[in-house]
Design a protein around this motif. Structure first.
Motif, PDB file in Angstrom:
ATOM      1  N   VAL A  36       0.833  -1.203   0.000  1.00  0.00           N
ATOM      2  CA  VAL A  36       0.000   0.000   0.000  1.00  0.00           C
ATOM      3  C   VAL A  36       0.871   1.257   0.000  1.00  0.00           C
ATOM      4  CG1 VAL A  36      -1.585   1.377   1.408  1.00  0.00           C
ATOM      5  CG2 VAL A  36      -2.028  -1.043   1.029  1.00  0.00           C
ATOM      6  N   ARG A  89      -1.973  -3.794  -6.229  1.00  0.00           N
ATOM      7  CA  ARG A  89      -3.220  -3.634  -5.476  1.00  0.00           C
ATOM      8  C   ARG A  89      -3.859  -4.988  -5.194  1.00  0.00           C
ATOM      9  NH1 ARG A  89      -8.624  -2.660  -7.110  1.00  0.00           N
ATOM     10  NH2 ARG A  89      -7.966  -2.488  -9.285  1.00  0.00           N
ATOM     11  N   SER A 135      -1.993  -6.666  -2.358  1.00  0.00           N
ATOM     12  CA  SER A 135      -2.217  -5.974  -1.085  1.00  0.00           C
ATOM     13  C   SER A 135      -3.543  -6.409  -0.470  1.00  0.00           C
ATOM     14  CB  SER A 135      -2.186  -4.457  -1.288  1.00  0.00           C
ATOM     15  OG  SER A 135      -3.304  -4.004  -2.028  1.00  0.00           O
TER      16      SER A 135
END
Length: 616
Positions: A20, A116, A119
């Motif tokens: 992140v 992403r 994550s």
């Protein structure tokens, strides 16, 4: 090593934070190393912890990391609890989770949101580990809500497509109904028993509540509401098939191996409450049975490869609920473990097939892929055999234990057993319907040049194939948790019953063979009648559950929203604001700045007070 149990959720949580903070600026190799490596580290630590715990001979181990707050006798701690049940769950989550993460490094390689994706996956694993390792209601609920958030993010990962956003919102809202029920149940337990610690809470309930007491029934029902939401059981099962909108590794991790088993874990962890409320425990069995049959019928009519597997998941979770409801706690957890192996295998293999045929998901647009996709073919064959409980595969042992436990239940046991056996017949039919059409059917134009793969995708498939074959020989160490015979307990039934249970799934495979491989039986002839077509449509719609919920909940809400576009509640508060302003205008006029006016006001006020004092 047991002291290091806190590292299990910490590694994937750190992976999430690293991905992140870097916001996609890392190269994909580094992202893959962090995303898959963090879960791999947790799995290694989990293996060492499991080895030491089993050698120690202890029934449980508690590690308190810190105390959140201390107010009088209220001291909620951030602590972890390890016993046979949480040991099985942590190994499944980290082990199968690591294989799925490794597979995803290849599957998602071309996605621009690669960082992403990992994550979200890391955060999910961290939350799931919190859920199963927490020793009190606060930590458990923290993980419970965490996996709900991650499920929403992952289902709607490709958010540019409106249907994906709809599926994510649907999953979030439907499971929120169950989460609300669970939260109320936890509040009630704390209010009545005065503790957040799960083990102390269960011990107090066993001492203070009589079997069948209203409080035991109420709390068990509320917890069951949370369980059916997360585990996609009747009546909150409608979200799971639509959740297939997310990438296939997500389907494998969340909607096959881990998140959907959270409800099973919750009931197993609080089994004492359900034993004190036998009527609710029996309801768990009936919910599982009805759900597994409904999902089995629906899977027979689906054409999307992932939706077939999704309804299969709903059905198999139903078997776990059936096991919990008849008191076969160990067998239910055993099936949870074996199901994680073969269903993750099937989902990942379906991902390879989908990529190889250029993202086509309809099984009727595939066909004849057995030679072009050898690894996927072998994966589907072994996964399908395990799913249908073919003798001596992993699914055979676990499902067999659940059905035998149901048969030995007094009263309605025979009926529950017959329903479970009927579900096994449908499992054989719909599973090999998919298998024969995809790998032996006539190709409809989507024929791959080669199989998409590589070691990072094929390696996990091979390991899951092995686990799907031999997983039934693994002993789940949960006897001390439930105080009953284990998953491999002896059952006193005849050889005829055993033979019948073995034969039924094979009959299902044979029926599928005759319809979809040899074509000796005509599916077109079977579907020629109007009744068959309407029945097919009804089953294909999921027994009209979405239609029903639309008319009972969604459409009335939309209607109220339309007639209340001006918002009557806002008008009420607007009226209060208007009255305040008018009153203020009149009050302001009294503030003239003239001393004589203020003196007169005081005098008049004093006279009024004196008159009121005399009259009163």
């Amino acid at each position: 090593m047991q002291e290091l149990i806190w590292l299990l959720p910490t590694f994937p949580l750190l992976g999430f934070l690293a991905l992140v903070i870097t916001a996609g600026s890392l190269p994909k190799r580094a992202v893959a190393f962090i995303g898959a490596g963090s879960v791999g580290l947790s799995f290694v630590v989990a293996l060492f912890i499991a080895y030491e715990f089993l050698l120690s001979g202890e029934d449980y181990f508690v590690k308190q990391v810190w105390t959140w707050m201390s107010v009088g006798n209220f001291n909620p701690g951030f602590s972890f609890y390890l016993d046979g049940l949480s040991l099985v769950m942590m190994l499944v989550i980290t082990g199968v989770g690591f294989l799925i993460h490794s597979y995803a490094t290849g599957y998602m390689a071309d996605d621009p949101s690669y960082s992403r994706f990992f994550s979200y996956m890391n955060l999910f694993v961290a939350a799931m580990l919190m859920l199963v390792l927490g020793d009190n209601l606060v930590v458990l609920y923290l993980g419970w809500e965490g996996v709900g958030l991650c499920s929403y993010l992952l289902i709607g990962f490709w958010y540019t497509k409106p249907e994906n956003g709809y599926a994510a919102r649907k999953a979030f809202i439907v499971t929120r109904v169950g989460d609300t029920s669970m939260a109320i149940g936890l509040f009630l337990l704390f209010a009545q028993l005065g503790t957040l610690n799960i083990q102390d809470l269960l011990h107090s309930a066993e001492l203070e509540w009589q079997v069948g007491s209203n409080l035991a029934v109420a709390t068990s029902l509320l917890l069951l509401g949370g369980a059916v939401g997360k585990s996609a059981q009747l009546p909150l099962q409608t979200w799971l098939p639509d959740a297939m909108a997310g990438p296939t590794p997500i389907s494998a991790l969340i909607h096959a191996a881990t998140m959907v088993t959270a409800g099973v874990y919750l009931i197993a962890r609080t089994h004492v409450l359900f034993e004190i409320a036998p009527s609710v425990q029996l309801l768990v069995a009936w919910i599982g049975l009805i759900t597994l049959l409904m999902a089995g019928f629906t899977a027979l009519t689906q054409s999307d490869i992932k939706r077939i597997l999704a309804f299969s998941t709903v059905s198999q979770i139903g078997y776990m609920f059936l096991g919990l409801g008849v008191g076969a706690w160990s067998a239910a957890i055993f099936h949870l473990m074996t199901h994680a192996f073969f269903k993750a295998l099937l989902f990942l293999a379906s991902g390879t097939v989908i990529l190889s045929v250029h993202h086509e998901q309809s099984i009727f647009k595939m066909g004849g892929l057995r030679k072009a996709l050898p690894v996927s073919f072998a994966s589907f064959l072994i996964g399908s055999l395990a799913l249908t409980a073919f003798p001596y595969t992993s699914g055979y042992f676990s499902k067999d234990e659940i059905l035998l436990a149901a048969l030995e239940l007094e009263g309605v046991g025979t009926l529950l057993w017959l329903g479970g056996v009927l579900g096994a017949l449908f499992t054989g039919i719909y599973t090999f319907r998919l298998f024969f059409i995809v790998f032996y059917g006539e190709n409809q134009g989507h024929f791959p040049e080669k199989e998409v793969g590589g070691w990072h995708m094929n390696g996990p498939l091979i390991l899951l194939m092995i686990l799907s074959l031999v997983g039934g020989f693994i002993t789940v160490p949960v006897d001390a948790v439930f105080g009953h015979e284990g998953a491999h307990a002896e059952h006193h039934v005849s050889a005829l019953v055993h033979g019948f249970m073995i034969a039924v799934p094979l009959i299902g495979i044979f029926i599928s063979y005759m319809f979809f491989y040899s074509k000796a039986w005509s599916i077109e002839k079977l579907m020629s009648s109007l009744f068959a077509q309407k029945l097919h449509k009804f089953w294909n719609s999921g027994w009209g559950m979405d239609w029903l919920y639309d008319r009972v909940f969604v459409f009335p809400f939309i209607w109220l929203s339309r007639i209340n576009q001006a918002d009557l509640i806002d008008k009420f508060y607007g009226l209060i604001v208007m009255l305040s302003r008018v009153t203020n205008n009149y009050v302001v006029r009294t503030q003239t700045g003239h001393l004589r006016w203020y003196a007169l006001s005081l005098a008049v006020g004093l006279i009024v007070l004196l008159i009121l004092g005399v009259l009163m």
